[in-house]
Design a protein around this motif. Structure first.
Motif, PDB file in Angstrom:
ATOM      1  N   GLY A  59      40.156  -6.572  28.344  1.00  0.00           N
ATOM      2  CA  GLY A  59      39.175  -5.165  28.689  1.00  0.00           C
ATOM      3  C   GLY A  59      39.447  -4.487  29.690  1.00  0.00           C
ATOM      4  O   GLY A  59      40.839  -3.726  29.316  1.00  0.00           O
ATOM      5  N   ALA A 157      31.385  -5.026  36.564  1.00  0.00           N
ATOM      6  CA  ALA A 157      32.015  -3.718  35.982  1.00  0.00           C
ATOM      7  C   ALA A 157      33.173  -3.354  36.908  1.00  0.00           C
ATOM      8  O   ALA A 157      33.013  -3.049  38.001  1.00  0.00           O
ATOM      9  N   LEU A 242      34.292   2.307  28.190  1.00  0.00           N
ATOM     10  CA  LEU A 242      34.192   0.935  28.402  1.00  0.00           C
ATOM     11  C   LEU A 242      32.995   0.833  29.599  1.00  0.00           C
ATOM     12  O   LEU A 242      31.862   0.125  29.629  1.00  0.00           O
ATOM     13  N   LYS A 245      29.395   2.067  28.379  1.00  0.00           N
ATOM     14  CA  LYS A 245      28.682   1.037  27.644  1.00  0.00           C
ATOM     15  C   LYS A 245      28.224  -0.087  28.190  1.00  0.00           C
ATOM     16  O   LYS A 245      27.316  -0.721  27.943  1.00  0.00           O
ATOM     17  N   GLU A 246      29.070  -0.669  29.123  1.00  0.00           N
ATOM     18  CA  GLU A 246      28.718  -1.928  29.616  1.00  0.00           C
ATOM     19  C   GLU A 246      27.632  -2.048  30.803  1.00  0.00           C
ATOM     20  O   GLU A 246      26.790  -2.987  30.805  1.00  0.00           O
ATOM     21  N   TYR A 249      24.561   0.490  28.453  1.00  0.00           N
ATOM     22  CA  TYR A 249      24.190   0.520  27.293  1.00  0.00           C
ATOM     23  C   TYR A 249      24.066   1.481  26.174  1.00  0.00           C
ATOM     24  O   TYR A 249      23.501   1.383  25.196  1.00  0.00           O
ATOM     25  N   LEU A 359      26.829 -10.198  30.139  1.00  0.00           N
ATOM     26  CA  LEU A 359      28.028 -10.051  30.888  1.00  0.00           C
ATOM     27  C   LEU A 359      28.176 -11.081  32.056  1.00  0.00           C
ATOM     28  O   LEU A 359      27.399 -11.230  32.938  1.00  0.00           O
TER      29      LEU A 359
END
Ligand code: F6R
Length: 366
Positions: A59, A157, A242, A245-246, A249, A359
């Motif tokens: 990641g 995050a 990343l 998106k995390e 969404y 997550l």
């Protein structure tokens, strides 16, 4: 405690001035122009013996590793591979006692990363780690480590545990280069003194948070976004995508900008906003032509650019400004507006920024 901030993520983004100051403290001797990383157990003999470094991580930590590849190859002239930890050990990797396997992990407990370290150990590699959580497994099983001096990271995050390893990898590259005798003292002193600027430059990016919020407001209902970067800032495109998106969404994809013409440019139209990272680094001219191409085909273009740049504002719909920064350190500043942008989009969408769906903070299963 979150204090004045709405979410831990926002607090942790703002903590980066402090965490990067702590990252330098005790490691950088600005008078002598020297780097000290005693817990790495790096002897001059070992430094000269290394033939290859394999950085392994997952990641966000893997994105830091991709920047590390550019830094170590450029400064220390040692070949570096970056391997996603969940791929590394299933490929019968080529590793021997002159290989360093360097794991990067905030938690130090990510199962895939630990398994990759075990694989390196079995094959006789030297094992190093860059870890945040003190006493974690990735710290304990390494032959040497660098601890990120960021303090606990709570938001799922990762933010401050991304910029700290960028600086750790830069310091590692300078130290390796020095011990291998590939750095003259003028250049070493320059590279070391550039580090002093970093906390302040990051602070100046954070001071521009209010310029990012209206762009986030305008874009909060987009469905897709394309992130482009090149060279040392190519991994920042991946990291920016990343982050978006995390927590928001929104589907975001990242590409090395030069790859656009090999397929993905077909995606660009009015419904595909493009975010391009184009600071004053050696890839700047290439990025400008990429931005021109995206602009003629599409809709909104946001560009991360250096204060004072006059060409970008003519092309871009929005500019996220960063201060002039020595290019080897530029990823530390270019990522800041992307963290803020993702944060504000998710927050404006009313999402659970600190606990995104599906997550976990630490992924301890394979
Ligand atoms: C993204 C994120 C994850 C982690 C990854 C590795 O914001 O936090 O991609 O970077 O799960 O975690 P660590 O660094 O704990 O090994």
């Amino acid at each position: 405690e979150k204090g004045e901030y709405r979410h831990f993520m926002q607090k942790e983004i703002h903590e980066q001035v402090r965490s990067l100051t702590d990252t330098l403290a005790g490691r950088v001797d600005f008078d002598e122009g020297q780097i000290r990383l005693p817990q790495l157990n790096l002897t001059p003999d070992l430094a000269r013996r290394i033939q290859k470094i394999i950085i392994t991580a997952c990641g966000t930590a893997a994105h830091a590793g991709m920047v590390g590849k550019v830094l170590i190859e450029r400064i220390a002239r040692i070949p570096v591979e970056v391997d996603i930890a969940s791929e590394f050990r299933y490929r019968d990797p080529i590793v021997d006692q002159n290989t360093v396997v360097l794991a990067i992990s905030q938690s130090g407990e990510t199962a895939d990363t630990l398994a990759a370290m075990d694989e390196g150990r079995k094959r006789g590699a030297v094992l190093w780690s860059i870890v945040n959580a003190i006493g974690s497994q990735a710290m304990r099983i390494a032959d040497g480590y660098i601890s990120m001096q960021t303090g606990p990271e709570i938001g799922v995050a990762s933010t401050k545990a991304f910029t700290a390893p960028l600086v750790d990898l830069y310091m590692l590259a300078v130290l390796l280069a020095d011990l291998r005798g590939v750095l003259d003292s003028t250049r070493r002193k320059q590279l070391v003194s550039d580090l002093r600027l970093i906390p302040d430059l990051v602070g100046r990016c954070l001071d521009r948070e209010n310029e990012i919020i209206p762009v986030a407001r305008e874009m909060k209902y987009i469905r897709n976004m394309l992130y482009l970067g090149r060279g040392i800032n190519m991994p920042i495109a991946y990291e920016g995508a990343l982050k978006l998106k995390e927590i928001s969404y929104i589907h975001a994809e990242a590409y090395p900008a030069g790859e656009m013409k090999h397929g993905p440019i077909a995606l660009v139209d009015r419904d595909m906003p493009v975010l391009a990272i184009a600071p004053q680094d050696p890839w700047y001219e290439k990025m400008i032509s990429q931005i021109e191409q995206a602009k003629t085909r599409g809709g909104s273009v946001i560009v991360v650019a250096t204060e004072g740049d006059t060409r970008v504002p003519e092309l871009a719909d929005h500019v996220f400004w960063v201060p002039p920064t020595p290019w080897l350190l530029s990823p530390v500043v270019t990522v800041i507006p992307l963290q803020l942008f993702a944060y504000h989009i998710a927050s404006l969408r009313g999402l659970d920024v600190d606990q995104p769906r599906n997550l976990a903070k630490s992924v301890t299963v394979e």
